[in-house]
Design a protein around this motif. Structure first.
Motif, PDB file in Angstrom:
ATOM      1  N   UNK A   7     -15.468   9.525 -24.116  1.00 11.94           N
ATOM      2  CA  UNK A   7     -14.468  10.066 -25.032  1.00 11.94           C
ATOM      3  C   UNK A   7     -13.060   9.595 -24.694  1.00 11.94           C
ATOM      4  N   UNK A   8     -12.230   9.493 -25.737  1.00 12.53           N
ATOM      5  CA  UNK A   8     -10.836   9.118 -25.548  1.00 12.53           C
ATOM      6  C   UNK A   8     -10.082  10.181 -24.742  1.00 12.53           C
ATOM      7  N   UNK A   9      -9.258   9.764 -23.778  1.00  7.77           N
ATOM      8  CA  UNK A   9      -8.458  10.734 -23.030  1.00  7.77           C
ATOM      9  C   UNK A   9      -7.220  11.200 -23.775  1.00  7.77           C
ATOM     10  N   UNK A  10      -6.828  10.500 -24.854  1.00  6.54           N
ATOM     11  CA  UNK A  10      -5.682  10.913 -25.668  1.00  6.54           C
ATOM     12  C   UNK A  10      -6.006  10.675 -27.136  1.00  6.54           C
ATOM     13  N   UNK A  11      -5.122  11.159 -27.999  1.00  9.10           N
ATOM     14  CA  UNK A  11      -5.274  10.933 -29.438  1.00  9.10           C
ATOM     15  C   UNK A  11      -4.771   9.530 -29.764  1.00  9.10           C
ATOM     16  N   UNK A  12      -5.607   8.755 -30.444  1.00 12.27           N
ATOM     17  CA  UNK A  12      -5.246   7.401 -30.852  1.00 12.27           C
ATOM     18  C   UNK A  12      -5.137   7.352 -32.362  1.00 12.27           C
ATOM     19  N   UNK A  27       1.231   7.999 -28.994  1.00 12.25           N
ATOM     20  CA  UNK A  27       2.574   8.455 -28.617  1.00 12.25           C
ATOM     21  C   UNK A  27       2.869   7.963 -27.204  1.00 12.25           C
ATOM     22  N   UNK A  28       4.058   7.426 -27.011  1.00 18.73           N
ATOM     23  CA  UNK A  28       4.393   6.821 -25.724  1.00 18.73           C
ATOM     24  C   UNK A  28       4.352   7.830 -24.586  1.00 18.73           C
ATOM     25  N   UNK A  29       4.801   9.060 -24.828  1.00 21.60           N
ATOM     26  CA  UNK A  29       4.787  10.044 -23.749  1.00 21.60           C
ATOM     27  C   UNK A  29       3.355  10.361 -23.311  1.00 21.60           C
ATOM     28  N   UNK A  30       2.418  10.419 -24.263  1.00 22.31           N
ATOM     29  CA  UNK A  30       1.026  10.668 -23.925  1.00 22.31           C
ATOM     30  C   UNK A  30       0.403   9.458 -23.228  1.00 22.31           C
ATOM     31  N   UNK A  31       0.753   8.268 -23.694  1.00 25.78           N
ATOM     32  CA  UNK A  31       0.235   7.048 -23.088  1.00 25.78           C
ATOM     33  C   UNK A  31       0.694   6.916 -21.637  1.00 25.78           C
ATOM     34  N   UNK A  32       1.979   7.167 -21.392  1.00 30.55           N
ATOM     35  CA  UNK A  32       2.516   7.027 -20.043  1.00 30.55           C
ATOM     36  C   UNK A  32       1.998   8.105 -19.096  1.00 30.55           C
ATOM     37  N   UNK A  33       1.543   9.235 -19.646  1.00 27.45           N
ATOM     38  CA  UNK A  33       1.001  10.293 -18.802  1.00 27.45           C
ATOM     39  C   UNK A  33      -0.393   9.953 -18.280  1.00 27.45           C
ATOM     40  N   UNK A  34      -1.050   8.961 -18.883  1.00 24.67           N
ATOM     41  CA  UNK A  34      -2.371   8.544 -18.426  1.00 24.67           C
ATOM     42  C   UNK A  34      -2.281   7.764 -17.130  1.00 24.67           C
ATOM     43  N   UNK A  35      -3.332   7.831 -16.321  1.00 23.14           N
ATOM     44  CA  UNK A  35      -3.420   6.953 -15.161  1.00 23.14           C
ATOM     45  C   UNK A  35      -3.636   5.520 -15.644  1.00 23.14           C
ATOM     46  N   UNK A  36      -3.289   4.526 -14.835  1.00 18.19           N
ATOM     47  CA  UNK A  36      -3.545   3.137 -15.246  1.00 18.19           C
ATOM     48  C   UNK A  36      -5.006   2.891 -15.613  1.00 18.19           C
ATOM     49  N   UNK A  37      -5.941   3.519 -14.884  1.00 12.90           N
ATOM     50  CA  UNK A  37      -7.355   3.344 -15.208  1.00 12.90           C
ATOM     51  C   UNK A  37      -7.666   3.893 -16.594  1.00 12.90           C
ATOM     52  N   UNK A  91     -15.711  -0.952 -14.772  1.00 11.06           N
ATOM     53  CA  UNK A  91     -15.223  -0.022 -13.752  1.00 11.06           C
ATOM     54  C   UNK A  91     -14.492   1.152 -14.387  1.00 11.06           C
ATOM     55  N   UNK A  92     -13.690   0.883 -15.407  1.00 12.64           N
ATOM     56  CA  UNK A  92     -12.969   1.961 -16.092  1.00 12.64           C
ATOM     57  C   UNK A  92     -13.940   2.922 -16.760  1.00 12.64           C
ATOM     58  N   UNK A  93     -15.013   2.398 -17.342  1.00 11.74           N
ATOM     59  CA  UNK A  93     -16.026   3.250 -17.969  1.00 11.74           C
ATOM     60  C   UNK A  93     -16.663   4.168 -16.933  1.00 11.74           C
ATOM     61  N   UNK A  94     -16.942   3.637 -15.750  1.00  8.86           N
ATOM     62  CA  UNK A  94     -17.605   4.410 -14.699  1.00  8.86           C
ATOM     63  C   UNK A  94     -16.634   5.269 -13.877  1.00  8.86           C
ATOM     64  N   UNK A  95     -15.311   5.081 -14.093  1.00  6.81           N
ATOM     65  CA  UNK A  95     -14.340   5.839 -13.318  1.00  6.81           C
ATOM     66  C   UNK A  95     -14.149   5.298 -11.917  1.00  6.81           C
ATOM     67  N   UNK A  96     -14.314   3.996 -11.740  1.00 10.30           N
ATOM     68  CA  UNK A  96     -14.120   3.339 -10.450  1.00 10.30           C
ATOM     69  C   UNK A  96     -12.709   2.762 -10.412  1.00 10.30           C
ATOM     70  N   UNK A  97     -11.863   3.332  -9.574  1.00  6.94           N
ATOM     71  CA  UNK A  97     -10.446   2.972  -9.559  1.00  6.94           C
ATOM     72  C   UNK A  97     -10.212   1.693  -8.754  1.00  6.94           C
ATOM     73  N   UNK A  98      -8.981   1.212  -8.818  1.00  5.65           N
ATOM     74  CA  UNK A  98      -8.590   0.000  -8.106  1.00  5.65           C
ATOM     75  C   UNK A  98      -7.130   0.114  -7.706  1.00  5.65           C
ATOM     76  N   UNK A  99      -6.659  -0.819  -6.897  1.00  2.84           N
ATOM     77  CA  UNK A  99      -5.242  -0.916  -6.547  1.00  2.84           C
ATOM     78  C   UNK A  99      -4.645  -2.069  -7.342  1.00  2.84           C
ATOM     79  N   UNK A 114      -5.897  -4.978 -16.035  1.00  2.00           N
ATOM     80  CA  UNK A 114      -5.656  -6.045 -17.022  1.00  2.00           C
ATOM     81  C   UNK A 114      -5.417  -5.488 -18.415  1.00  2.00           C
ATOM     82  N   UNK A 115      -4.681  -6.238 -19.218  1.00  2.00           N
ATOM     83  CA  UNK A 115      -4.443  -5.855 -20.606  1.00  2.00           C
ATOM     84  C   UNK A 115      -5.653  -6.173 -21.481  1.00  2.00           C
ATOM     85  N   UNK A 116      -6.456  -7.150 -21.074  1.00  6.01           N
ATOM     86  CA  UNK A 116      -7.607  -7.551 -21.869  1.00  6.01           C
ATOM     87  C   UNK A 116      -8.886  -6.885 -21.375  1.00  6.01           C
TER      88      UNK A 116
END
Length: 329
Positions: free
Chosen positions: A16-21, A54-64, A90-98, A102-104
């Motif tokens: 599921x989406x973490x924010x409204x798109x 919304x930019x405020x909602x987007x920026x509140x998300x973690x990079x993952x 990795x993002x689908x599985x919730x596996x984070x990184x340092x 990527x944008x793509x």
């Protein structure tokens, strides 16, 4: 002939989406000129072509989760099933990184198709032979074990260990995504060029590392010549609370911790407390733990960016190293 190693589906995988798109195709009434002005002004952020938040909602998300949102948008507009891999899996599985995500979105395609990339998608013409795949929202994604191996094979040792640790992390909500035996079996079954560094990362991996920074710290401690620590050792504080420092060096009764800032700002970690309350609770916890061990060292991100600083912190606190102080960064 394609022969993926089929794993079916896994309960608990993120869908599921973490924010409204907001999607341009769903809103024929949108004023394009006004939308462009809002994007330019910064109040709205473009996720991929035709999708905005919304930019405020987007920026509140973690990079993952920002990358995960891009993955969802690409998958939802695809004309047919896609096969997600690498960071997108990795993002689908919730596996984070340092580092920056990527944008793509990374997708795997047949070898004969060519690896041309465009827009929001990066295509990898690697085929599907002996690749572990599972179902996801009408598409396919590499399994956690396959994802960890793919990332490890494509990374330097630090990031390879982080990928392995994230897949093995046993205190993850819902439990570990895989185990060491499964990783080793997959390496044996699908050995290919680029896997040379993977066995070492698996051997160094642990299910006890609670964050990517803790994993990074383990690699740095080893490279700086410090003893191998016990992870998440349990201490019962005088007030009855439990403390589990990131690292504990038994022979020296020395505890050590990476002091991340998330615990003071992340709403989920704050759990209704103010940052000031969280800071005071952490100070009280550290003071209590310090009275139970011979030494306690703490550091923040700059010590990972400049390992000489980490070396100086630990040696000044009495922890010996088998190596001399490193030069420079």
């Amino acid at each position: 002939m394609l022969s993926p190693r089929w794993q079916g589906s896994v309960m608990g995988i993120r869908t599921e989406h973490p924010i409204v798109v907001h999607r341009r195709r769903d809103r024929p009434d949108i004023d394009d000129r006004r939308l462009a002005a809002e994007v330019k002004a910064g109040s709205v952020t473009r996720i991929v072509a035709g999708s905005f938040a919304r930019t405020d909602e987007w920026q509140a998300l973690t990079p993952m989760n920002r990358h995960f949102t891009r993955v969802l948008e690409v998958a939802d507009r695809a004309r047919g099933p896609v096969v997600l891999m690498l960071n997108s899996a990795a993002a689908v599985h919730g596996m984070d990184r340092i580092g920056a995500w990527p944008d793509r979105v990374d997708v795997r395609i047949p070898r004969a198709s060519g690896g041309r990339s465009s827009g929001a998608v990066r295509r990898h013409a690697l085929g599907f032979d002996d690749v572990e795949l599972m179902e996801w929202r009408g598409h396919l994604v590499t399994t956690p074990a396959q994802t960890a191996l793919d990332l490890a094979a494509a990374s330097q040792f630090r990031d390879a260990v982080i990928a392995i640790d994230q897949a093995l992390w046993e205190r993850r909500k819902g439990g570990a995504l895989t185990d060491v035996d499964a990783l080793r079996a997959l390496v044996d079954a699908t050995w290919r060029r680029g896997f040379r560094r993977v066995p070492a990362a698996i051997a160094f991996g642990t299910p006890l590392s609670d964050s990517v920074r803790e994993s990074e710290g383990r690699v740095l401690l080893d490279r700086l010549g410090f003893p191998r620590p016990v992870l998440q050792k349990k201490f019962v504080l005088p007030n009855g609370r439990i403390a589990r420092p990131d690292y504990y060096f038994e022979d020296f009764d020395h505890a050590a911790e990476f002091d991340g800032t998330g615990k003071y700002f992340d709403p989920d970690l704050l759990a209704g407390r103010t940052p000031q309350q969280a800071l005071l609770e952490e100070k009280d916890r550290s003071d209590a733990l310090r009275r139970m061990v011979s030494a306690l060292s703490r550091w923040r991100t700059p010590a990972h960016l400049k390992p000489t600083l980490l070396y100086d912190i630990l040696t000044a606190d009495g922890l010996p190293s088998r190596l001399p102080r490193p030069r420079g960064h």
